[in-house]
Design a protein around this motif. Sequence first.
Motif, PDB file in Angstrom:
ATOM      1  N   HIS A 120      59.640   6.412  13.318  1.00 24.47           N
ATOM      2  CA  HIS A 120      59.211   7.634  12.625  1.00 24.47           C
ATOM      3  C   HIS A 120      57.745   7.997  12.947  1.00 24.47           C
ATOM      4  CE1 HIS A 120      59.336  10.431   9.140  1.00 24.47           C
ATOM      5  NE2 HIS A 120      58.110  10.019   8.887  1.00 24.47           N
ATOM      6  N   HIS A 124      55.745  11.407  14.395  1.00 20.64           N
ATOM      7  CA  HIS A 124      54.539  12.113  13.925  1.00 20.64           C
ATOM      8  C   HIS A 124      53.507  12.213  15.049  1.00 20.64           C
ATOM      9  CE1 HIS A 124      55.271  12.980   9.735  1.00 20.64           C
ATOM     10  NE2 HIS A 124      55.570  11.732   9.429  1.00 20.64           N
ATOM     11  N   SER A 155      49.861  10.403   6.745  1.00 22.07           N
ATOM     12  CA  SER A 155      51.074  10.827   6.025  1.00 22.07           C
ATOM     13  C   SER A 155      51.085  10.201   4.636  1.00 22.07           C
ATOM     14  CB  SER A 155      52.312  10.439   6.831  1.00 22.07           C
ATOM     15  OG  SER A 155      52.507   9.049   6.778  1.00 22.07           O
ATOM     16  N   ASP A 325      57.525  15.704   7.155  1.00 29.89           N
ATOM     17  CA  ASP A 325      58.708  15.101   7.774  1.00 29.89           C
ATOM     18  C   ASP A 325      59.695  16.157   8.277  1.00 29.89           C
ATOM     19  OD1 ASP A 325      57.698  12.645   7.431  1.00 29.89           O
ATOM     20  OD2 ASP A 325      58.938  12.109   5.703  1.00 29.89           O
ATOM     21  N   MET A 329      60.390  16.245  15.477  1.00 24.99           N
ATOM     22  CA  MET A 329      59.476  15.218  16.008  1.00 24.99           C
ATOM     23  C   MET A 329      60.240  13.955  16.431  1.00 24.99           C
ATOM     24  SD  MET A 329      57.563  13.901  12.536  1.00 24.99           S
ATOM     25  CE  MET A 329      58.272  12.573  11.544  1.00 24.99           C
TER      26      MET A 329
HETATM   27 ZN    ZN Z   1      56.575  11.007   7.794  1.00 22.28          ZN
END
Ligand code: ZN
Length: 369
Positions: A120, A124, A155, A325, A329
């Motif tokens: 994840h 980003h 984040s 989110d 991405m």
């Molecule tokens: Zn995130």
Amino acid sequence: MTPTKQLTWKGTILAIDTSCDETAVAVVQDRKVLSSVISSQVELHKKWGGVVPAIARRAHEENIESAFHEAVKRSGVMMNDVNGIAVTIGPGLAIDLEVGIDFAKKISREYKKPLIPVNHMEGHLLSSLLLNASGNGSFEQDPDELLPFLGMLISGKHTEIIRVEKFGEYKKLGWTLDDAAGEAFDKVGRVLGFGYPGGPIISEFAKKAPRKENFGLPIPMERSGDMNFSYSGLKTASLYRVTELREKGRKDTEWVADFCWEFVDSITKSIINKVGMALDEFPDTKGILTGGGVYNNEYLVRTLGSYVRSRGVQIYFPDKKYRGDNAAMIGIAGLRMFNHNNYLISEKQVEQVDRVPRFSIEDIIAPNI
Ligand code: ZN
Ligand code: KG4
């Protein structure tokens, strides 16, 4: 050193993210976002003051199928033309990651497409490289021209500064020792009575601040001598100041906007300090990529932007749609992996893919496999 395969950033990726409270599916083709569907659960979690993993899981289960169909429909792409299915395997909430992973496995089997397990935070990190359907974006050149670069990710759960000499190999220069910046926003927001998530409301109040009053909030890790972050001290100091102000009988409306401004300024300064240190240590830095929901704060974007440019370095911010989110991405990180032949094809390999709730960006399998 083994030669790196030249990245072409070519391919069509269907991407899924269910790591927290958004059910997100997107289609990315050659860095262009063809569709990005985000089904937000903010309203569901509001009354609990934060994300409740079990409630999020249920909502993911209810929404994922329709988000998938919507993303495919809006993209105009046929599933046959998709090169791979990218899915976030971590970091994130374990039982929520599972929903995306199970769904990705299902469609990987059904359409006979490779599965690409994505980190994840790499999503980003690469979010500023996304382009719109016409090919425009924050960074339109060949991403290789950026190397070596720095990543500054801010984040809800992570505050990380990263050095990148090669795509796929990421070295953390600093990270949060306790609370992340977004977490501090949300916790202080709760103290101020803003509900969840507090970040956007603090930012709104800060914008309107008359800037008449100072509260002496600390600048986190100002003299730590390293590139790490820590926001629990700022959070506690904020809590004390707010309690004090209220005990003195001061009405919130008199001070809250100035307080929010100082809080935002303090976080911004802490980020600038560490970015400054990283630029001192790595004078060959060609640019900085940013990512994460806290960049929805425009003051941070403006102030950090002018500072970095004053040091003669370019900085790139993701389009607003891809700061928080989203799955686009994950699509571009998946595309990077696909180009590095870093994906799983056999049914057995696909079946073995599992969630990695504490997956560090440093632990991504290096390219050339
Ligand atoms: Zn995130
Ligand atoms: O990247 P993100 O969407 O999710 C994670 O991966 O954590 O970031 C969410 C964080 C939350 O803490 C939220 O309060 C913060 O981003 N955020 C903001 C703003 N909008 C969202 N923080 C400051 N100002 C904003 N406008």
